[in-house]
Enzyme design. Structure first.
Site, mmCIF file in Angstrom:
data_model
loop_
_atom_site.group_PDB
_atom_site.id
_atom_site.type_symbol
_atom_site.label_atom_id
_atom_site.label_comp_id
_atom_site.label_asym_id
_atom_site.label_seq_id
_atom_site.Cartn_x
_atom_site.Cartn_y
_atom_site.Cartn_z
ATOM 1 N N HIS A 149 32.788 53.807 37.843
ATOM 2 C CA HIS A 149 33.516 52.553 37.627
ATOM 3 C C HIS A 149 32.676 51.367 38.099
ATOM 4 O O HIS A 149 32.466 50.386 37.383
ATOM 5 C CB HIS A 149 34.831 52.618 38.416
ATOM 6 C CG HIS A 149 35.693 51.394 38.310
ATOM 7 N ND1 HIS A 149 36.828 51.361 37.542
ATOM 8 C CD2 HIS A 149 35.604 50.172 38.884
ATOM 9 C CE1 HIS A 149 37.399 50.169 37.645
ATOM 10 N NE2 HIS A 149 36.664 49.421 38.469
ATOM 11 N N GLU A 150 32.186 51.463 39.313
ATOM 12 C CA GLU A 150 31.475 50.321 39.890
ATOM 13 C C GLU A 150 30.151 50.053 39.184
ATOM 14 O O GLU A 150 29.774 48.908 38.987
ATOM 15 C CB GLU A 150 31.239 50.534 41.384
ATOM 16 C CG GLU A 150 32.535 50.573 42.179
ATOM 17 C CD GLU A 150 33.508 49.451 41.825
ATOM 18 O OE1 GLU A 150 33.069 48.332 41.496
ATOM 19 O OE2 GLU A 150 34.713 49.685 41.860
ATOM 20 N N HIS B 193 30.408 48.014 36.055
ATOM 21 C CA HIS B 193 30.531 46.567 36.259
ATOM 22 C C HIS B 193 29.178 45.853 36.256
ATOM 23 O O HIS B 193 29.106 44.653 36.069
ATOM 24 C CB HIS B 193 31.220 46.282 37.590
ATOM 25 C CG HIS B 193 32.710 46.391 37.538
ATOM 26 N ND1 HIS B 193 33.473 45.789 36.566
ATOM 27 C CD2 HIS B 193 33.588 47.012 38.363
ATOM 28 C CE1 HIS B 193 34.758 46.048 36.795
ATOM 29 N NE2 HIS B 193 34.851 46.784 37.877
ATOM 30 N N GLU C 33 35.645 39.574 45.850
ATOM 31 C CA GLU C 33 36.470 39.514 44.647
ATOM 32 C C GLU C 33 37.927 39.550 45.079
ATOM 33 O O GLU C 33 38.272 40.354 45.930
ATOM 34 C CB GLU C 33 36.195 40.722 43.733
ATOM 35 C CG GLU C 33 36.880 40.576 42.392
ATOM 36 C CD GLU C 33 36.604 41.754 41.439
ATOM 37 O OE1 GLU C 33 36.880 41.619 40.264
ATOM 38 O OE2 GLU C 33 36.118 42.781 41.872
ATOM 39 N N GLY D 242 39.389 50.760 47.222
ATOM 40 C CA GLY D 242 38.670 52.039 47.222
ATOM 41 C C GLY D 242 37.197 51.767 47.125
ATOM 42 O O GLY D 242 36.382 52.460 47.665
ATOM 43 N N GLU E 120 38.188 45.165 34.378
ATOM 44 C CA GLU E 120 38.741 46.324 35.095
ATOM 45 C C GLU E 120 39.199 47.418 34.150
ATOM 46 O O GLU E 120 38.967 48.595 34.389
ATOM 47 C CB GLU E 120 39.895 45.888 36.010
ATOM 48 C CG GLU E 120 39.452 45.007 37.166
ATOM 49 C CD GLU E 120 38.310 45.618 37.979
ATOM 50 O OE1 GLU E 120 38.074 46.831 37.901
ATOM 51 O OE2 GLU E 120 37.643 44.860 38.697
#
Length: 916
Positions: A349-350, A353, A179, A315, A372
């Site tokens: 967070h991940e 997605h 990405e 990160g 995001e």
């Protein structure tokens, strides 16, 4: 934290957060933006002309086999793609970068193979055109390409990552970071998010290595040409975009668990460190069912792998779920509380997605902010579910909301939604606006709609667009359908124009009611807005009173420049507060008497923590912008003497640090250190050095923060105790707890000498954990002697420091002292070529520039920075350079305006009271 620390994000522990279609001519154009005020900015450079790939040929399935060479750092690849020719053509245009094609052919279904006669590389546009001797007719067929590439050291595409084995040998893994637009460095492909296909991936790897990809392994067999290699074949993926493809080849241990809904979760760690993957595993296993329930859509794959990678710029990285080691590994004994929290946020967070990004993908990079921003908001929702004791929503305000406001008040900000043409522009929008402002306006929207309708709207959107692509407008439509509120109209004012409002409020008592007059104007870091036009926002406003500070007495949508409201039954002695919970993305300026009435509510803590934080932060920003005097804010800061909340202290501390940096340009810098000691010593005494029974996560964070502040400011008792504990730690008598290491290291370095620095470098060398190495790297810059500062800068570029961590060492020097700032800036200029080659085109170059120059405060320096980057262009950081120059000029104006008053205030505080 939540914070670039993505590139994403700035992070809680100072590490960063990482990241995760319509033809350009048909992209919706944003409404005209407010013209910049006269003080404003240089124009952004011309955008490069850009064309998306032609639609004549598109992929249905990629059959991809890659064979990486971990000694010579090259790879061989074979692509067999099932494609559809939609319009007859004699050429196929694909994305391709740093790859050499050896042969290419096309075979129409049931017909003979035609070999390509030429490969025309357009390197600038990262494309290749394959020419064929005859016209390819409409229909399906197979495109075959043999190619070779390089396992680069740029931390993007298919690259090599250095690690050390438990026996001390240096080895390399081959890993991916695709990405936004780097899949094209691993194989020729249609590298645009809307061009989705399925993938059959095989890797040919040494038989003693672990090979991972998006899907589960379906076959593993000896490789015919070499007995030391095996071919590992993975199951076919669902239909997805190229940037979501991932593969990893290296040496790993793993821990595994099944989530409540039966998904196999594994965390892969360096060999011998499986234990350190358990915390992330626990978070992931709890998070998947939470999201399944929240979205009311099951997780789409049979398994998920989270992999800790040594050299990793972001990160974390969505979809492959490759993570920087410090974003995944937790050692029960040696990891501090902020690291645990950071890991929980990153995993949250991940995993978000997997729904918001993978299942439904943005149509083009213009809509990246939605992926995001949404994931940056919901990671907090998820951590709050898993760890309610973290009080994480208050931390959101400090980590994301206020940070976004700081950047968005600049003339050189940008709207959340930026039309992206050429993919090189994507890096520029991987910033706090797309992540943190994006998350903040989604939090405001969630509050405005209410949780129930928000969830229903999300479910409608995900079901409607699953395995497809969507634009921002599609989400607004779903939420509007469910809630019946004007979502698109409201949200367009927040996403399509840059900036945010300042709401000025005054109150007049009329018998038992209060009449409030509200006025909105654009908030500018350079002072009152003076533009001709009047940008307008549709602002959800909530108001509470001292009657019940936790509950809105009135909620209204402010959709005009001025508004008069009547608060019924609000007595003269009751205070009134706007923006309950600090959820609305605006700043508030109260009339003097309204502000006066709120101060006691800070002291007696009747105002909730998040509102105390918001009030102080608004005042500080108004002072920075010259709308009120800085002395007013210093007086309010003294009202926080009874403050128990970690996040409120954290935000106050950040603001004092900004002021401290500003005053390092004066001859009364010592005075602000006295002020810091006065403000922080009462809470320091209450907390002490050692945890008390019944303390939790937030107490540990607060203790570290307060001791670090006192130690850095030279508080005598803190300095003595830090030296004593450090000596015991080094001698092995009593190891420092992980939560105390940063403040102790910082304190002893700030007031240390060459012996101190040598001891710290030795600890760095001996550290087995990357978290401990990073902890030391971030504080080395506190050392103050010029020759030692040089030593730290040289160390930053040495083999001892991982490439992505060099930035935090140099940034630590720049933030450590006035001398450090000058030395770091000179060092960056002297080593520009090496640094630029290392980070070009990624968000790390922007971070490096920001950390190095943001603290300067005179016009001459702004000109110097501007001139340097004019002669040494860094295209992906152009906006950052402009923002930094603007900040330097703002600092200079602030100093000129307020320095004398601040000095007088500090002198008055010290003066003995006058005798009557």
């Amino acid at each position: 934290s939540g914070a670039f620390s993505c590139p994403c994000c700035p992070s809680i522990c100072g590490s960063s957060r990482s990241l995760d279609f319509l033809a350009p001519e048909t992209l919706p154009s944003p409404p005209p933006l407010p013209s910049p005020s006269p003080r404003c900015s240089p124009a952004m450079p011309e955008k490069r002309p850009f064309e998306r790939l032609p639609a004549d040929v598109s992929p249905l399935n990629y059959g991809l086999c890659l064979k990486p060479d971990l000694i010579d750092f090259t790879f061989e690849g074979k692509l067999e793609a099932a494609v559809q020719v939609k319009n007859a053509t004699n050429q196929i245009v694909m994305n391709c970068a740093d790859i050499d094609i050896i042969t290419a052919s096309y075979a129409p279904e049931g017909d003979e193979e035609v070999h390509a006669t030429g490969f025309n590389y357009q390197n600038e546009d990262e494309k290749v055109t394959l020419s064929f001797p005859s016209t390819l007719q409409k229909g399906t067929g197979t495109l075959k390409i043999d190619f070779v590439g390089e396992l680069n050291d740029k931390m993007k595409g298919f690259y090599r990552s250095k690690y050390t084995t438990p026996t001390g040998d240096t080895r390399y893994a081959a890993v991916t970071q695709f990405e936004a637009t780097d899949a094209r460095r691993a194989f020729p492909c249609w590298d645009e998010p809307a061009i989705k296909a399925t993938f059959d991936i095989s890797l040919v790897v040494p038989k003693d290595r672990v090979a991972l990809s998006n899907m589960n392994v379906v076959d593993r067999k000896p490789y015919p040409d070499d007995e030391n290699l095996v071919e590992v074949k993975f199951a076919r993926t669902p239909i997805m975009s190229t940037y979501l493809v991932a593969f990893v080849v290296g040496e790993y241990d793993f821990v595994e668990a099944r989530s409540l809904d039966g998904v196999l979760v594994r965390v892969y760690t360096p060999v011998g460190k499986a234990e350190q993957g358990k915390f992330a595993l626990e978070v992931a296993a709890k998070t998947l069912p939470f999201y399944k329930d929240y979205f009311n859509v099951p997780y789409p794959l049979p398994k998920i792998d989270l992999i800790a990678i040594a050299d990793f710029a972001a990160g974390k990285f969505s979809f492959s779920l490759n993570y920087r080691e410090t974003a995944l590994l937790i050692d029960p004994k040696n990891s501090c509380s902020s690291s645990r929290q950071w890991v929980a946020l990153v995993v949250g967070h991940e995993l978000a997605h997997q729904w918001f990004g993978n299942l439904v993908t943005m149509e083009w990079w213009t809509h990246l902010w939605l992926n995001e921003g949404f994931a940056s908001w919901i990671e907090y929702l998820c951590v709050d579910h898993c760890f309610p004791e973290y009080d994480i929503w208050t931390q959101f305000v400090s980590a994301d909301y206020t940070r976004a406001q700081e950047l968005d008040a600049l003339d050189n900000s940008h709207p959340i939604e930026v039309s992206v043409g050429h993919p090189s522009e994507v890096d520029e929008i991987f910033d706090a606006i797309s992540y943190s402002k994006g998350a903040s306006v989604i939090r405001m929207l969630h509050d405005y709609i209410g949780d129930e309708d928000f969830r229903k709207g999300m479910n409608l959107y995900l079901k409607k667009f699953q395995q497809k692509n969507a634009a921002t407008e599609d989400l607004w439509e779903s939420l509007e359908e469910v809630s019946g509120k004007p979502i698109a109209a409201v949200m367009n004012t927040w996403t399509k124009q840059m900036g945010f409002p300042l709401i000025y409020v005054e109150a007049e008592q009329q018998e038992d009611d209060k009449v409030l007059k509200l006025v909105q104007k654009k908030f500018c870091a350079s002072g009152p807005y003076t533009g001709e036009d009047l940008p307008m926002w549709m602002v959800p406003i909530s108001i509470c009173t001292s009657d019940d500070p936790t509950c809105a007495k009135m909620q209204i949508l402010m959709d005009k420049p001025e508004l008069t409201l009547v608060l019924k039954d609000t007595k003269p002695d009751q205070w009134v507060k706007l923006n309950l919970g600090t959820v609305g993305f605006y700043r508030t300026q109260y009339s003097p008497d309204m502000l006066e009435s709120l101060i006691p509510a800070i002291k007696d803590l009747s105002l909730p923590p998040v509102d105390r934080l918001g009030l102080q932060n608004d005042l500080f920003s108004l002072a920075r912008a010259g709308i009120i005097s800085t002395v007013e804010v210093l007086k309010v800061m003294e009202a926080f003497v009874n403050e128990p909340n970690y996040t409120v202290w954290s935000d106050l501390s950040c603001n004092l640090e900004i002021l401290s940096t500003l005053l390092s340009h004066t001859d009364f810098y010592e005075e602000i250190q006295v002020f810091v000691k006065d403000v922080f010593s009462p809470i320091g005494e209450r907390l002490g050095w050692d945890p008390k029974p019944g303390e939790g996560h937030l107490d540990a964070l607060l203790r570290g923060l307060v001791l670090g502040k006192l130690g850095k400011a030279g508080h005598k008792a803190t300095l003595e105790e830090a030296r004593r504990r450090f000596k015991d730690h080094v001698e092995g008598k009593h190891v420092l707890s992980a939560d105390l290491r940063s403040p102790v290291y910082l304190t002893i370095l700030k007031h240390g000498d060459s012996t101190t620095l040598d001891t710290m470098l030795k600890l760095h060398k001996q550290a087995d954990m990357q978290e401990e190495k990073n902890r030391i790297e971030r504080v080395l810059g506190a050392i103050s002697q010029p020759e030692l500062i040089q030593k730290v800068l040289t160390f930053a570029l040495s083999e001892e420091v991982r490439p992505q961590d060099t930035v935090s060492v140099i940034g630590g020097v720049a933030g450590g002292s006035k001398q450090g700032r000058k030395a770091a800036w000179k060092f960056v200029r002297d080593n520009w070529e090496e640094l630029y080659n290392r980070y070009q085109g990624g968000f790390l170059i922007s971070r490096l520039i920001k950390l190095t120059v943001d603290g300067f405060a005179n016009d001459k320096m702004a000109a110097e920075v501007k001139a340097f980057f004019e002669s040494h262009p860094a295209p992906s950081a152009e906006r950052t350079v402009q923002q930094c120059c603007e900040n330097i000029l703002l600092n200079a104006a602030w100093l000129k305006r307020d320095a004398d008053n601040i000095h007088q205030y500090f002198l008055q505080r010290k003066a003995p009271p006058a005798m009557v």
